[in-house]
Design a protein around this motif. Structure first.
Motif, PDB file in Angstrom:
ATOM      1  N   ASN A 277     100.917  58.484   3.941  1.00  0.00           N
ATOM      2  CA  ASN A 277     101.430  58.751   5.284  1.00  0.00           C
ATOM      3  C   ASN A 277     101.302  60.238   5.629  1.00  0.00           C
ATOM      4  O   ASN A 277     100.654  61.004   4.911  1.00  0.00           O
ATOM      5  CB  ASN A 277     102.869  58.244   5.433  1.00  0.00           C
ATOM      6  CG  ASN A 277     103.872  59.007   4.574  1.00  0.00           C
ATOM      7  OD1 ASN A 277     103.590  60.071   4.039  1.00  0.00           O
ATOM      8  ND2 ASN A 277     105.061  58.449   4.437  1.00  0.00           N
TER       9      ASN A 277
ATOM     10  N   LYS B 172     103.633  54.846   8.642  1.00  0.00           N
ATOM     11  CA  LYS B 172     103.315  55.422   9.945  1.00  0.00           C
ATOM     12  C   LYS B 172     104.173  56.613  10.328  1.00  0.00           C
ATOM     13  O   LYS B 172     104.225  57.007  11.493  1.00  0.00           O
ATOM     14  CB  LYS B 172     103.425  54.343  11.023  1.00  0.00           C
ATOM     15  CG  LYS B 172     102.407  53.224  10.849  1.00  0.00           C
ATOM     16  CD  LYS B 172     102.516  52.181  11.942  1.00  0.00           C
ATOM     17  CE  LYS B 172     101.474  51.092  11.741  1.00  0.00           C
ATOM     18  NZ  LYS B 172     101.562  50.043  12.798  1.00  0.00           N
TER      19      LYS B 172
ATOM     20  N   ARG C 192     108.734  59.590  16.239  1.00  0.00           N
ATOM     21  CA  ARG C 192     108.266  58.210  16.189  1.00  0.00           C
ATOM     22  C   ARG C 192     109.050  57.340  17.171  1.00  0.00           C
ATOM     23  O   ARG C 192     108.483  56.492  17.865  1.00  0.00           O
ATOM     24  CB  ARG C 192     108.402  57.661  14.764  1.00  0.00           C
ATOM     25  CG  ARG C 192     107.968  56.220  14.597  1.00  0.00           C
ATOM     26  CD  ARG C 192     106.495  56.042  14.934  1.00  0.00           C
ATOM     27  NE  ARG C 192     106.089  54.658  14.721  1.00  0.00           N
ATOM     28  CZ  ARG C 192     104.958  54.140  15.164  1.00  0.00           C
ATOM     29  NH1 ARG C 192     104.106  54.894  15.838  1.00  0.00           N
ATOM     30  NH2 ARG C 192     104.657  52.869  14.928  1.00  0.00           N
TER      31      ARG C 192
END
Length: 303
Positions: A161, A218, A229
């Motif tokens: 990630n 992610k 996010r």
């Protein structure tokens, strides 16, 4: 089903509840099982159950002999993974599928034992149905020394990630067992306060920003990336809902199994948190799509 200690929840979250869960809501490697032998000390029931769960999965993946299922699974075995048929027969069919894959293997990274329940955090390799390495959470319930119930979720292995972390690396040792219930309560309160009451301003009360290590594929470390996010998902118009179903805890680790209604469809979310000094400091997850009901291979439901 036994469950007083298991802290099941049956509340439905509000709008944005899943926005945070998807991204935040985000012991050495056990490539070979260690038998539960005394080695000069008393072996606990927890150690025995953990060893038995590991042995069962390693024998299925490495011995590639479907008959080993009879040794580990009880006659009344209930299967919740919708991709596997119910009962011992269904488990034997899964084991036969593994046996037909010559390169099939498993690496077990973490083992949690919560009374009669054992959670394994693993990587599957060489199994045709997963089309590549898969990260898996397997939750077993034991009775009279046999596995009588199973829940499971899998997700394709992803590249590192934003912080260079993988889906299975990081600390593995279970410590602070005397804090199990306090840590279970911390994670439950984090869910209810931040995600249900939507008090995102209180995230820092539960997560140690300077030490927050993120393994979800992610997103990267720290609360700032977590907030970024959230903003990106909100900008895309995400309408998400989550119902936590189970909390499994041992020492510094707490797993939350949740039922999610995502834009991509119904999903089973396995979120594993590590707690240190009263704060959440690390997170791993697996998000598994739930197929349409008419495609389930058993009727027990994934939760």
């Amino acid at each position: 089903m036994p469950g007083a200690f298991f802290s099941n929840c049956d509340f439905t979250a509000q709008k944005w509840f899943m926005l945070l869960a998807v991204i935040a809501g985000g012991m050495g490697t056990l490539s070979d099982v260690a038998p539960a032998q005394s080695q000069g000390r008393t072996v606990t029931t927890s150690e025995t159950l953990g060893a038995n769960a590991r042995e069962a999965m390693i024998d299925i993946f490495r011995k590639k002999d479907p008959t080993v299922v009879d040794r580990y699974f009880g006659e009344s075995f209930i299967q919740h993974d919708p991709s596997i048929a119910d009962g011992v027969a269904g488990m034997k069919s899964f084991a036969a599928e593994i046996a037909s894959s010559p390169t099939a293997d498993i690496t077990i990274y973490r083992t949690l034992v919560d009374r009669d329940f054992v959670l394994l955090h693993s990587k599957y390799q060489g199994v045709t149905r997963y089309a590549g390495p898969a990260i898996a959470f397997d939750l077993f319930r034991f009775k009279d020394g046999k596995i009588v119930e199973h829940w499971g979720g899998q997700e394709a292995e992803a590249p590192p990630n934003l912080s260079g972390r993988m889906q299975v690396d990081g600390p593995t040792a279970v410590v602070d067992r005397e804090k199990t219930e306090a840590n279970r309560t911390l994670v439950r309160t984090y869910r209810e306060t931040v995600m249900v009451a939507l008090r995102f301003d209180r995230i820092e009360e539960f997560i140690a920003d300077a030490h927050y290590a993120q393994h979800a594929s992610k997103i990267g470390d720290g609360i700032a990336r977590l907030r970024d996010r959230i903003a990106s998902v909100a900008k895309e118009g995400g309408q998400l809902y989550l119902t936590p179903r189970r909390f499994v805890a041992e020492g510094n680790f707490v797993l939350v199994l949740s039922e999610g209604d995502l834009p991509t469809g119904p999903t089973a979310l396995y979120d594993l948190f590590r707690v240190e000094n009263g704060k959440i400091v690390e997170h791993w997850d697996v998000l598994t799509p739930i197929p349409p009901r008419d495609q389930w291979k058993n009727s027990n439901g994934p939760f």
